[in-house]
Write a protein that holds these residues in place. Structure first.
Motif, short mmCIF file in Angstrom:
data_model
loop_
_atom_site.label_atom_id
_atom_site.label_comp_id
_atom_site.label_asym_id
_atom_site.label_seq_id
_atom_site.Cartn_x
_atom_site.Cartn_y
_atom_site.Cartn_z
N ILE A 110 0.94 -1.11 0.11
CA ILE A 110 -0.05 -0.03 -0.10
C ILE A 110 0.90 1.26 0.12
CG2 ILE A 110 -1.78 1.33 1.07
CD1 ILE A 110 -2.61 -1.48 2.49
N ILE A 111 0.69 2.24 -0.99
CA ILE A 111 1.45 3.34 -0.99
C ILE A 111 0.54 4.79 -0.93
CG2 ILE A 111 2.81 4.68 -2.59
CD1 ILE A 111 3.85 2.15 -3.70
N PHE A 112 0.83 5.52 -0.31
CA PHE A 112 0.13 6.92 -0.17
C PHE A 112 1.00 7.84 -0.94
CE2 PHE A 112 -1.47 4.41 3.22
CZ PHE A 112 -2.70 4.18 3.07
N GLU A 113 0.47 8.60 -1.95
CA GLU A 113 1.07 9.49 -2.72
C GLU A 113 0.43 10.98 -2.45
OE1 GLU A 113 4.05 9.46 -4.80
OE2 GLU A 113 4.22 7.37 -4.89
N GLY A 114 1.35 11.85 -2.03
CA GLY A 114 0.79 13.41 -2.05
C GLY A 114 1.60 14.22 -3.08
N GLU A 115 1.41 15.58 -3.08
CA GLU A 115 2.07 16.34 -3.91
C GLU A 115 3.69 16.05 -4.03
OE1 GLU A 115 0.88 20.37 -3.41
OE2 GLU A 115 -1.21 20.19 -3.98
N ASP A 116 4.05 15.99 -2.89
CA ASP A 116 5.66 15.74 -2.80
C ASP A 116 6.10 14.41 -2.79
OD1 ASP A 116 5.59 18.48 -2.41
OD2 ASP A 116 5.17 18.55 -0.40
N GLY A 117 5.50 13.53 -3.15
CA GLY A 117 5.62 12.12 -3.44
C GLY A 117 5.28 11.27 -2.08
N GLU A 118 5.94 10.21 -1.97
CA GLU A 118 5.34 9.03 -1.09
C GLU A 118 5.26 9.68 0.39
OE1 GLU A 118 5.87 4.41 0.25
OE2 GLU A 118 6.86 5.32 -1.52
N ILE A 119 4.17 9.53 1.08
CA ILE A 119 4.08 9.77 2.57
C ILE A 119 4.24 8.64 3.27
CG2 ILE A 119 2.32 10.68 4.27
CD1 ILE A 119 0.77 12.07 1.98
N ASP A 120 5.31 8.85 4.20
CA ASP A 120 5.47 7.65 5.26
C ASP A 120 5.01 7.90 6.73
OD1 ASP A 120 6.84 5.87 3.39
OD2 ASP A 120 8.70 7.52 3.64
N ASN A 121 5.18 6.84 7.49
CA ASN A 121 5.00 7.38 8.83
C ASN A 121 3.30 7.64 9.22
OD1 ASN A 121 7.59 6.57 9.54
ND2 ASN A 121 8.08 8.84 9.07
N ILE A 122 2.64 7.00 8.63
CA ILE A 122 1.01 7.19 8.70
C ILE A 122 0.61 6.86 10.00
CG2 ILE A 122 0.66 7.10 6.06
CD1 ILE A 122 -0.62 4.39 6.99
N PHE A 123 1.22 5.90 10.82
CA PHE A 123 0.79 5.45 12.18
C PHE A 123 1.44 6.29 13.05
CE2 PHE A 123 -0.32 1.77 9.48
CZ PHE A 123 -1.44 1.41 9.98
N GLU A 124 2.02 7.19 12.66
CA GLU A 124 3.10 7.88 14.02
C GLU A 124 2.06 8.66 14.74
OE1 GLU A 124 6.80 10.76 14.46
OE2 GLU A 124 6.00 10.30 12.29
N ASP A 125 2.17 8.38 16.18
CA ASP A 125 1.47 9.20 17.25
C ASP A 125 0.04 9.01 17.21
OD1 ASP A 125 3.81 10.45 18.10
OD2 ASP A 125 3.46 11.92 16.48
N THR A 126 -0.48 7.67 16.38
CA THR A 126 -1.75 7.54 16.36
C THR A 126 -2.24 6.19 17.26
OG1 THR A 126 -1.69 6.11 14.43
CG2 THR A 126 -2.04 8.55 14.06
#
Length: 226
Positions: free
Chosen positions: A82-98
């Protein structure tokens, strides 16, 4: 290539010329409209991602509930990348602090409502849980051919509707296992390790349970991913 309104199962069943075949399945998702689609047409989305090798969410922003989007995919397809892409490329650490539980506690307490979050995060981030002691409530599953001192402790999860559910659990190893009955609810406390097992067919979490006791079923036995 097909759109999301056409069932993939119909494409897989089509008559095609000799030598043709489905080699790889990739799914792209517009993150800006995903919430609407998953709320109103969840069975169609689950059909798309069920056997996909890659699911890519585009148009992502960091204020979106990306961890929740990931859980919706993982509950039906654990092996998907699963990959998440934004305007600046791939978004990492989506679970951080959650995480809704304390990973630094001597015993990581998993509440009933947080089981799904914990299950997916431990599958995706084994390094966070290695040698941690966890405690959670689960139902006992004892597949045929399992070693006498092993069982699976998990929960039923609804993937898209009441008729489409799956059991999500991890292998537990305990001398108490032979006394357990399939379908029984228990509270498990144990230390997380990672090893190859025939049941997984790969390396995966194995919980060495130091404490197993009978427990009351939670008020809502189902796990929901949202």
């Amino acid at each position: 290539e097909c759109n999301g309104m056409y069932p993939v199962s119909r494409i897989e069943a089509m008559d095609v010329p000799s030598g043709w075949g489905l080699v790889q399945k990739l799914v792209t998702v517009d993150a800006t409209t995903f919430g609407t689609y998953i709320a109103n047409m969840k069975p169609l989305f689950m059909d798309m991602v069920r056997n996909a090798e890659l699911v890519m969410f585009n148009r992502c922003t960091k204020d979106m509930p990306l961890a929740s989007y990931r859980r919706n995919v993982k509950v039906v397809n654990q092996s998907a990348q699963i990959i998440f892409e934004g305007e600046d490329g791939e978004i990492d650490n989506i679970f951080e602090d959650t995480m809704p539980y304390d990973l630094d506690a001597p015993v990581v307490q998993i509440d009933d409502m947080d089981y799904g979050i914990w299950y997916v995060d431990m599958m995706d981030h084994p390094e966070r849980y290695l040698k941690k002691t966890v405690e959670y409530k689960a139902k006992v599953l004892k597949p045929r051919g399992f070693p006498a001192k092993e069982f699976v402790a998990g929960r039923m999860a609804m993937t898209c509707c009441a008729d489409d559910t799956t059991f999500l659990g991890y292998i537990c190893r305990s001398p108490y296992a032979p006394k357990l009955t399939p379908g029984q609810w228990v509270k498990v406390r144990g230390t997380v390790g990672y090893e190859y097992t025939r049941a997984y067919g790969r390396k995966g979490p194995v919980i060495r349970a130091e404490y197993v006791e009978e427990a009351q079923a939670p008020q809502d036995e189902m796990v929901y991913f949202n």
